[in-house]
Scaffold this active site. Structure first.
Site, PDB file in Angstrom:
ATOM      1  N   ASN A 108     -32.535  15.221  13.949  1.00 54.84           N
ATOM      2  CA  ASN A 108     -31.124  15.597  13.787  1.00 54.84           C
ATOM      3  C   ASN A 108     -31.032  16.810  12.866  1.00 54.84           C
ATOM      4  O   ASN A 108     -31.821  16.954  11.940  1.00 54.84           O
ATOM      5  CB  ASN A 108     -30.371  14.423  13.136  1.00 54.84           C
ATOM      6  CG  ASN A 108     -28.903  14.722  12.883  1.00 54.84           C
ATOM      7  OD1 ASN A 108     -28.189  15.192  13.784  1.00 54.84           O
ATOM      8  ND2 ASN A 108     -28.437  14.473  11.666  1.00 54.84           N
ATOM      9  N   HIS A 110     -28.609  18.690  10.097  1.00 54.68           N
ATOM     10  CA  HIS A 110     -27.489  18.361   9.214  1.00 54.68           C
ATOM     11  C   HIS A 110     -27.213  19.561   8.296  1.00 54.68           C
ATOM     12  O   HIS A 110     -28.141  20.122   7.723  1.00 54.68           O
ATOM     13  CB  HIS A 110     -27.827  17.122   8.377  1.00 54.68           C
ATOM     14  CG  HIS A 110     -26.692  16.703   7.501  1.00 54.68           C
ATOM     15  ND1 HIS A 110     -25.598  16.008   7.991  1.00 54.68           N
ATOM     16  CD2 HIS A 110     -26.455  16.923   6.192  1.00 54.68           C
ATOM     17  CE1 HIS A 110     -24.741  15.815   6.992  1.00 54.68           C
ATOM     18  NE2 HIS A 110     -25.239  16.354   5.893  1.00 54.68           N
TER      19      HIS A 110
HETATM   20  C1  GRF Z   1     -23.714  21.537  12.861  1.00 52.87           C
HETATM   21  O1  GRF Z   1     -23.252  22.026  11.632  1.00 52.87           O
HETATM   22  C2  GRF Z   1     -24.715  20.432  12.670  1.00 52.87           C
HETATM   23  O2  GRF Z   1     -25.518  20.601  11.541  1.00 52.87           O
HETATM   24  C3  GRF Z   1     -23.834  19.233  12.500  1.00 52.87           C
HETATM   25  O3  GRF Z   1     -22.783  19.435  13.406  1.00 52.87           O
HETATM   26  C4  GRF Z   1     -22.609  20.827  13.626  1.00 52.87           C
HETATM   27  C5  GRF Z   1     -22.717  21.060  15.106  1.00 52.87           C
HETATM   28  O4  GRF Z   1     -22.423  22.374  15.448  1.00 52.87           O
HETATM   29  N1  GRF Z   1     -24.588  18.023  12.717  1.00 52.87           N
HETATM   30  P1  GRF Z   1     -22.721  22.885  16.915  1.00 52.87           P
HETATM   31  O5  GRF Z   1     -22.082  21.881  17.877  1.00 52.87           O
HETATM   32  O6  GRF Z   1     -24.207  22.960  17.104  1.00 52.87           O
HETATM   33  O7  GRF Z   1     -22.070  24.215  17.005  1.00 52.87           O
END
Ligand code: GRF
Length: 206
Positions: A108, A110
């Site tokens: 994942n 984050h």
């Molecule tokens: C990102 O900031 C990711 O770290 C978090 O959710 C956001 C998703 O952004 N888990 P995207 O959909 O990839 O533009």
């Protein structure tokens, strides 16, 4: 290794990974056979299709138990033979039942330096806390919220003049690189975990 990407939203991380793979930068990735969303109107779905990657939606039905939804997610993934699941803005905590089907094979991204600021709006949490340094983390997924072993992290400085949105966007730019780097490591079998510490072997190219 085949890689499935799970999203719930915008899909900019997903797009960055697909582009990196299409540009030949992820040699350990044999295919990205599916982008799976739990959100029917996730804008990332259209982005995936435009990039030529198949998509599927498995939304949680009203009052549907988590396990039943997860069984349907697993059912949608099953035909694709993915060796790695990448959560890229996928907004659900997966149960031990789901994770037991992909042991050590779910990562994942984050947007904070974990374990600081887990959960939603991590960038805003860090901004409001007044941190000077924040960043992003790619970690292996366990049943806790943003709590699994850390694979990679990258620091991002908060500047005096930053708005919360400036900071979010600067972190996002780093996320896009970090996630592909993490996928390269896992798909090439260059990581091992001892007592939560993830050791990464450098690529021969570096
Ligand atoms: C990102 O900031 C990711 O770290 C978090 O959710 C956001 C998703 O952004 N888990 P995207 O959909 O990839 O533009």
């Amino acid at each position: 290794m085949k890689v499935a990407i799970l999203i719930s939203g915008t899909g900019t991380n997903m797009e960055a990974v697909i582009r990196a793979w299409q540009q030949g930068k992820l040699p350990g990735v044999e295919d990205i056979p599916i982008v799976l969303s739990d959100t029917p109107d996730a804008p990332g779905l259209e982005k995936a299709r435009r990039l030529g990657v198949a998509t599927a939606v498995v939304a949680r039905r009203p009052k549907e138990p988590r396990e039943s939804h997860e069984e349907r997610l697993l059912g949608a993934l099953a035909p694709h033979g993915a060796g790695l699941l990448v959560l890229a803005g996928f907004m659900r905590v997966l149960s031990p039942f789901f994770l037991s089907r992909f042991p050590g094979r779910v990562i994942n991204i984050h947007p904070s330096l974990l374990p600081a600021f887990p959960g939603i709006d991590a960038q805003k949490q860090a901004y409001d806390h007044g941190v000077k340094i924040t960043g992003c983390t790619v970690h292996f997924v366990d049943e806790t919220l943003d709590g699994g072993p850390i694979l990679l992290q990258r620091a991002v400085e908060r500047k005096d003049e930053d708005t919360a949105e400036d900071l979010r966007l600067r972190i996002l730019k780093e996320e896009h690189e970090l996630l592909s780097e993490a996928i390269a490591i896992v798909s090439e079998g260059r990581s091992s975990i001892v007592n939560r510490y993830v050791k990464v072997e450098r690529s021969h190219e570096n």
